[in-house]
Scaffold this motif. Sequence first.
Motif, PDB file in Angstrom:
ATOM      1  N   VAL A 136      13.632  43.723  24.246  1.00 41.75           N
ATOM      2  CA  VAL A 136      13.854  42.638  25.233  1.00 41.75           C
ATOM      3  C   VAL A 136      14.552  41.464  24.556  1.00 41.75           C
ATOM      4  O   VAL A 136      15.327  40.743  25.193  1.00 41.75           O
ATOM      5  CB  VAL A 136      12.528  42.119  25.816  1.00 41.75           C
ATOM      6  CG1 VAL A 136      12.766  41.282  27.039  1.00 41.75           C
ATOM      7  CG2 VAL A 136      11.564  43.224  26.099  1.00 41.75           C
ATOM      8  N   LEU A 137      14.247  41.258  23.286  1.00 37.47           N
ATOM      9  CA  LEU A 137      14.755  40.072  22.596  1.00 37.47           C
ATOM     10  C   LEU A 137      16.271  40.131  22.401  1.00 37.47           C
ATOM     11  O   LEU A 137      16.915  39.115  22.209  1.00 37.47           O
ATOM     12  CB  LEU A 137      14.059  39.905  21.234  1.00 37.47           C
ATOM     13  CG  LEU A 137      12.529  39.956  21.267  1.00 37.47           C
ATOM     14  CD1 LEU A 137      11.957  39.761  19.878  1.00 37.47           C
ATOM     15  CD2 LEU A 137      11.971  38.893  22.197  1.00 37.47           C
ATOM     16  N   PHE A 138      16.843  41.350  22.441  1.00 40.91           N
ATOM     17  CA  PHE A 138      18.296  41.471  22.304  1.00 40.91           C
ATOM     18  C   PHE A 138      19.031  41.093  23.585  1.00 40.91           C
ATOM     19  O   PHE A 138      20.200  40.755  23.543  1.00 40.91           O
ATOM     20  CB  PHE A 138      18.701  42.919  21.972  1.00 40.91           C
ATOM     21  CG  PHE A 138      18.136  43.444  20.702  1.00 40.91           C
ATOM     22  CD1 PHE A 138      18.102  42.655  19.575  1.00 40.91           C
ATOM     23  CD2 PHE A 138      17.647  44.729  20.619  1.00 40.91           C
ATOM     24  CE1 PHE A 138      17.588  43.140  18.394  1.00 40.91           C
ATOM     25  CE2 PHE A 138      17.137  45.228  19.453  1.00 40.91           C
ATOM     26  CZ  PHE A 138      17.105  44.427  18.337  1.00 40.91           C
ATOM     27  N   VAL A 139      18.332  41.223  24.713  1.00 37.08           N
ATOM     28  CA  VAL A 139      19.019  41.125  26.008  1.00 37.08           C
ATOM     29  C   VAL A 139      19.796  39.808  26.159  1.00 37.08           C
ATOM     30  O   VAL A 139      20.988  39.843  26.489  1.00 37.08           O
ATOM     31  CB  VAL A 139      18.019  41.366  27.162  1.00 37.08           C
ATOM     32  CG1 VAL A 139      18.661  41.122  28.510  1.00 37.08           C
ATOM     33  CG2 VAL A 139      17.496  42.785  27.085  1.00 37.08           C
ATOM     34  N   PRO A 140      19.186  38.633  25.884  1.00 37.56           N
ATOM     35  CA  PRO A 140      19.969  37.396  26.027  1.00 37.56           C
ATOM     36  C   PRO A 140      21.189  37.355  25.094  1.00 37.56           C
ATOM     37  O   PRO A 140      22.210  36.775  25.444  1.00 37.56           O
ATOM     38  CB  PRO A 140      18.978  36.292  25.646  1.00 37.56           C
ATOM     39  CG  PRO A 140      17.649  36.889  25.747  1.00 37.56           C
ATOM     40  CD  PRO A 140      17.806  38.335  25.486  1.00 37.56           C
ATOM     41  N   LEU A 141      21.060  38.024  23.937  1.00 41.08           N
ATOM     42  CA  LEU A 141      22.185  38.021  22.990  1.00 41.08           C
ATOM     43  C   LEU A 141      23.338  38.887  23.511  1.00 41.08           C
ATOM     44  O   LEU A 141      24.500  38.570  23.292  1.00 41.08           O
ATOM     45  CB  LEU A 141      21.732  38.568  21.629  1.00 41.08           C
ATOM     46  CG  LEU A 141      20.765  37.697  20.851  1.00 41.08           C
ATOM     47  CD1 LEU A 141      20.251  38.440  19.644  1.00 41.08           C
ATOM     48  CD2 LEU A 141      21.455  36.424  20.405  1.00 41.08           C
ATOM     49  N   TYR A 142      22.994  39.997  24.185  1.00 43.76           N
ATOM     50  CA  TYR A 142      24.027  40.908  24.662  1.00 43.76           C
ATOM     51  C   TYR A 142      24.724  40.395  25.916  1.00 43.76           C
ATOM     52  O   TYR A 142      25.805  40.862  26.247  1.00 43.76           O
ATOM     53  CB  TYR A 142      23.424  42.295  24.949  1.00 43.76           C
ATOM     54  CG  TYR A 142      23.040  43.070  23.706  1.00 43.76           C
ATOM     55  CD1 TYR A 142      23.686  42.856  22.496  1.00 43.76           C
ATOM     56  CD2 TYR A 142      22.044  44.040  23.746  1.00 43.76           C
ATOM     57  CE1 TYR A 142      23.332  43.559  21.366  1.00 43.76           C
ATOM     58  CE2 TYR A 142      21.686  44.752  22.617  1.00 43.76           C
ATOM     59  CZ  TYR A 142      22.331  44.506  21.424  1.00 43.76           C
ATOM     60  OH  TYR A 142      21.992  45.217  20.300  1.00 43.76           O
ATOM     61  N   VAL A 143      24.068  39.456  26.612  1.00 44.74           N
ATOM     62  CA  VAL A 143      24.648  38.976  27.873  1.00 44.74           C
ATOM     63  C   VAL A 143      26.008  38.328  27.617  1.00 44.74           C
ATOM     64  O   VAL A 143      26.959  38.556  28.375  1.00 44.74           O
ATOM     65  CB  VAL A 143      23.676  38.001  28.570  1.00 44.74           C
ATOM     66  CG1 VAL A 143      24.364  37.217  29.670  1.00 44.74           C
ATOM     67  CG2 VAL A 143      22.501  38.779  29.147  1.00 44.74           C
ATOM     68  N   TYR A 157      22.515  29.854  30.147  1.00 41.97           N
ATOM     69  CA  TYR A 157      21.522  30.927  30.109  1.00 41.97           C
ATOM     70  C   TYR A 157      21.078  31.198  28.678  1.00 41.97           C
ATOM     71  O   TYR A 157      19.887  31.381  28.417  1.00 41.97           O
ATOM     72  CB  TYR A 157      22.093  32.209  30.737  1.00 41.97           C
ATOM     73  CG  TYR A 157      21.232  33.413  30.463  1.00 41.97           C
ATOM     74  CD1 TYR A 157      20.039  33.598  31.148  1.00 41.97           C
ATOM     75  CD2 TYR A 157      21.577  34.332  29.478  1.00 41.97           C
ATOM     76  CE1 TYR A 157      19.221  34.677  30.857  1.00 41.97           C
ATOM     77  CE2 TYR A 157      20.768  35.409  29.188  1.00 41.97           C
ATOM     78  CZ  TYR A 157      19.593  35.582  29.886  1.00 41.97           C
ATOM     79  OH  TYR A 157      18.784  36.638  29.593  1.00 41.97           O
ATOM     80  N   LEU A 213      13.088  36.901  17.402  1.00 40.68           N
ATOM     81  CA  LEU A 213      13.648  37.970  16.573  1.00 40.68           C
ATOM     82  C   LEU A 213      13.256  37.800  15.096  1.00 40.68           C
ATOM     83  O   LEU A 213      13.026  38.787  14.401  1.00 40.68           O
ATOM     84  CB  LEU A 213      15.177  37.990  16.690  1.00 40.68           C
ATOM     85  CG  LEU A 213      15.753  38.694  17.913  1.00 40.68           C
ATOM     86  CD1 LEU A 213      17.233  38.444  18.019  1.00 40.68           C
ATOM     87  CD2 LEU A 213      15.479  40.186  17.876  1.00 40.68           C
ATOM     88  N   LEU A 257      13.245  33.599  23.424  1.00 40.66           N
ATOM     89  CA  LEU A 257      13.225  35.054  23.186  1.00 40.66           C
ATOM     90  C   LEU A 257      14.026  35.384  21.927  1.00 40.66           C
ATOM     91  O   LEU A 257      13.617  36.217  21.112  1.00 40.66           O
ATOM     92  CB  LEU A 257      13.830  35.792  24.381  1.00 40.66           C
ATOM     93  CG  LEU A 257      12.966  35.957  25.628  1.00 40.66           C
ATOM     94  CD1 LEU A 257      13.711  36.744  26.686  1.00 40.66           C
ATOM     95  CD2 LEU A 257      11.672  36.676  25.301  1.00 40.66           C
ATOM     96  N   PRO A 260      21.393  43.830  30.197  1.00 43.00           N
ATOM     97  CA  PRO A 260      22.369  42.736  30.075  1.00 43.00           C
ATOM     98  C   PRO A 260      23.434  42.793  31.169  1.00 43.00           C
ATOM     99  O   PRO A 260      23.849  41.753  31.691  1.00 43.00           O
ATOM    100  CB  PRO A 260      23.006  42.973  28.702  1.00 43.00           C
ATOM    101  CG  PRO A 260      22.048  43.791  27.961  1.00 43.00           C
ATOM    102  CD  PRO A 260      21.373  44.640  28.973  1.00 43.00           C
ATOM    103  N   LEU A 291      26.893  41.856  16.863  1.00 40.22           N
ATOM    104  CA  LEU A 291      25.948  42.350  17.874  1.00 40.22           C
ATOM    105  C   LEU A 291      26.488  43.552  18.619  1.00 40.22           C
ATOM    106  O   LEU A 291      25.765  44.533  18.838  1.00 40.22           O
ATOM    107  CB  LEU A 291      25.695  41.234  18.887  1.00 40.22           C
ATOM    108  CG  LEU A 291      24.507  40.362  18.620  1.00 40.22           C
ATOM    109  CD1 LEU A 291      24.459  39.244  19.611  1.00 40.22           C
ATOM    110  CD2 LEU A 291      23.242  41.204  18.713  1.00 40.22           C
ATOM    111  N   PHE A 320      14.783  43.601  32.341  1.00 38.76           N
ATOM    112  CA  PHE A 320      14.585  44.592  31.274  1.00 38.76           C
ATOM    113  C   PHE A 320      13.552  45.635  31.683  1.00 38.76           C
ATOM    114  O   PHE A 320      13.805  46.845  31.590  1.00 38.76           O
ATOM    115  CB  PHE A 320      14.145  43.918  29.969  1.00 38.76           C
ATOM    116  CG  PHE A 320      13.915  44.914  28.874  1.00 38.76           C
ATOM    117  CD1 PHE A 320      14.973  45.394  28.127  1.00 38.76           C
ATOM    118  CD2 PHE A 320      12.642  45.411  28.614  1.00 38.76           C
ATOM    119  CE1 PHE A 320      14.771  46.344  27.144  1.00 38.76           C
ATOM    120  CE2 PHE A 320      12.447  46.353  27.625  1.00 38.76           C
ATOM    121  CZ  PHE A 320      13.511  46.819  26.889  1.00 38.76           C
ATOM    122  N   VAL A 363      24.267  39.911  33.738  1.00 39.44           N
ATOM    123  CA  VAL A 363      25.621  39.370  33.912  1.00 39.44           C
ATOM    124  C   VAL A 363      25.944  39.312  35.410  1.00 39.44           C
ATOM    125  O   VAL A 363      26.482  38.312  35.904  1.00 39.44           O
ATOM    126  CB  VAL A 363      26.654  40.240  33.149  1.00 39.44           C
ATOM    127  CG1 VAL A 363      28.072  39.881  33.545  1.00 39.44           C
ATOM    128  CG2 VAL A 363      26.485  40.061  31.651  1.00 39.44           C
TER     129      VAL A 363
END
Lengths: 211, 231
Positions: A164-171, B60, B71, B67, B43, B151, B21, B47
């Motif tokens: 879940v923690l990757f999701v904001p980064l991938y957006v 956002y 990490l 979150l 994602p 990424l 998610f 979007v």
Amino acid sequence: MANPMTQGAMSRNESERCRTSIGSWWQISSRNSRPDESWYWEYWFERNHSPDLAFRFARLLHSLLRWLIDGVRWSLKIVKGGDVGDEKPTEAARRWSPIVWDLGGLAVILLSFIAGSWIVGNFDIPIPNGVMGMILLLCLLRLSVVPVDFVRRASAGLLYLLPVLFVPLYVEPFSDWPFWVRYASSLLPIVAIGGAAMLLLAYFLARMFRR
Amino acid sequence: MIGSLNLLHDGLWLSITLLAFFGCRRVYLRSNHALLHPVLWSPLLLVGILAVTRHPVSAYRQEAAPLVWLLGPTVVAMAVPVWERRALIIDNWRMFVFVVGGSILISIASLLVLAQFFELQLVRAMTLKSVTAPVALGIAHKSMVREDLTLVGVMLSGIFGMVAGPLVLAYFGARGDRAELGVALGCASHGLGTARAFEIGPTAGAFSSVCMGLSALAYGLTLPAILSVVQ
């Protein structure tokens, strides 16, 4: 002069008589007094079957406090290997200890991360803060300062949340269409060829050196 | 009042992220198809939501910052599975040293070779594609590598390993719950590969998670220095 043996026998008889008389007195008196004690049974019935709001609230508060205190006390009995000794967990301990353990484990992980960040920042070490925190936590586990059971659940929880923690980064890259137009033709072959090469190398090395 | 409204607003976007998610995860678990992995689709869903609500992506990212901050502690948490499988590591230390060392050498070699053909910033980012994302991001931040490229590289290599990894390895005879399969997936495709290895079997999963953790540690210790030389 009286024979001591006879004297002892007499006293035994007397005591037996006494006991009998006390017993009969108790039987009689309890039979007689039972109607007079009816107020007690009424009170007992009131208390158990129709408690007022204040009483109910006090009882709830009391049981909550007991849960909390018992849970904390039981949870803090940490011995090596994560065993909690011979003591059986109470209801309160069963309910509260996972929460206390999870919070404690999370605090240890966060403190390791903060300490790692501090070390990296102050000594200008060229490794990521998280990796330094990881090394610190490994040292704490090795030195038995922290039992592994204490951090196991918190660690599992964080690792469960990892995707879940990757999701904001991938957006951000996903929303950037010009990025894909520019890099897709280079990225895809590099990832495919590099990924396949890495997979095969790791597989063959593992096959060669596995015991 | 304004502060509490901001908090509510941030909480709303955090909740939407979690809902997106776990909704996608539900679909993935039902279908059990690697291409429907929630890391890929949530994602995209977000979007779409951001586009419909006309909410800026930069805003956002700030709202979802808690979150992202987590990490770091999650990398620390990887110490626990590594510690718990220390007997496995000690038994197979030679294999892990060669595999992790070999993967670092492959990364360096690819950096040197690909730099002749592609943009240097892209190649530097691609060196980190086989490390788990939080560590890769930490290295990228330390070594001035572009984070978005890093990424995307990490994500694509994870998806490649998940989808194509078992097929490629099956061609070379790696079938079933085998340690070598797990090591290869954990080394090349980090967290997503490890998730796939656990689906294959517990042995593959255990070796994969150890390999991922050790790779994270080894890459974190060596690559920043190497990337600082190649600029």
